[in-house]
Write an enzyme that holds these catalytic residues in place. Sequence first.
Site, PDB file in Angstrom:
ATOM      1  N   ASP A 175       0.821  -1.227   0.000  1.00 10.16           N
ATOM      2  CA  ASP A 175       0.000   0.000   0.000  1.00 10.16           C
ATOM      3  C   ASP A 175       0.848   1.267   0.000  1.00 10.16           C
ATOM      4  OD1 ASP A 175       1.073  -0.119   2.488  1.00 10.16           O
ATOM      5  OD2 ASP A 175      -0.825   0.008   3.582  1.00 10.16           O
ATOM      6  N   LYS A 192      18.346  37.464  -9.681  1.00  9.23           N
ATOM      7  CA  LYS A 192      17.279  36.505 -10.003  1.00  9.23           C
ATOM      8  C   LYS A 192      16.063  36.780  -9.133  1.00  9.23           C
ATOM      9  CE  LYS A 192      16.704  32.162  -8.239  1.00  9.23           C
ATOM     10  NZ  LYS A 192      17.126  30.802  -7.874  1.00  9.23           N
ATOM     11  N   ARG A 204      11.929  35.155  -8.360  1.00 10.64           N
ATOM     12  CA  ARG A 204      11.019  34.048  -8.640  1.00 10.64           C
ATOM     13  C   ARG A 204       9.601  34.464  -8.276  1.00 10.64           C
ATOM     14  NH1 ARG A 204      11.695  28.285  -8.908  1.00 10.64           N
ATOM     15  NH2 ARG A 204      13.853  28.407  -8.244  1.00 10.64           N
TER      16      ARG A 204
END
Length: 290
Positions: A34, A189, A191
Amino acid sequence: MIVVPGPASQKLGVEIAKLLNVEIAPVTFKTFPDGEVYIRIDKELKNELVIIVQSTYPPQDYHLMQLYQMIDAARNSEAEKIILFVPYLAYSRQDKKFLSGEPLSSRIVCETIEHLGADEIFVLDIHSEIVLKFFTIPAHNLMALELFGSYFKELNLINPLIVAPDEGALEKAKETAKILNCGSTYICKTRDRHTGEITVTLKELDVAGRDLIILDDIISTGGTMAKAIEMAKRQGANRIYAACSHPLLIQSAKVRILQAGAEDIIGTNSVDSECAKISIASLFVENFHK
Ligand code: R5P
């Protein structure tokens, strides 16, 4: 003293045990039909100082559950002290609630580890040092910069430059540059918190004809690295090495980075990856003895 090499860090664990010249406790593990996790530590741990080595790179939840079970098993076996080396501590990028309604995922991980009975933890180049404050047990962040320096010294690079892929990583780039006696810089950078879209702001870098090492903590999808490499190539960089502490390299990240123009991808064995070219075993052993 006994080292338990967790299923996610078998080679690293064995290397550490060899360097420490101590016994290994083998681990039996499987997944039930499972999907549930099964772990058994096949050695008597009573009154032992136990070092569990298990990085929690993807699949994070699976590797975390294995780690939790190993801590619990060691505690149930009446280990005297449990020390963890978890080079990649999953969820460390979620060090705060960015949007309302979000949980503080990194705190869940730290509190669980501590609650289960770990006495001390070592991690590698954690994305956010804030996360270590969620522990009350001693928590140490190791940095592999010397190891990266030694690796790149061997490559006889031409007028090298260490590039941080964002301003936050500049300190690490500077430290590595000192070892290689070369310059360092960073790329801007950002985001988008909703879409994850990265924007790299073009900055004039003095890269023409030089060999570059772009050094990040994590390479995940390779998006950040690929954009940085493309930008540096456009500005005339010579060979570019994509380097990181944690080479998660999800899906086609390797192709993306190499296609962007990287010479090679260099990571540590925080992650069991073909790009894990730098071993952090000695780093742990040196710091563990301090
Ligand atoms: C983020 O701030 C990190 O330092 C890495 O730059 C980031 O995790 C890399 O992710 P990806 O490879 O998906 O761009």
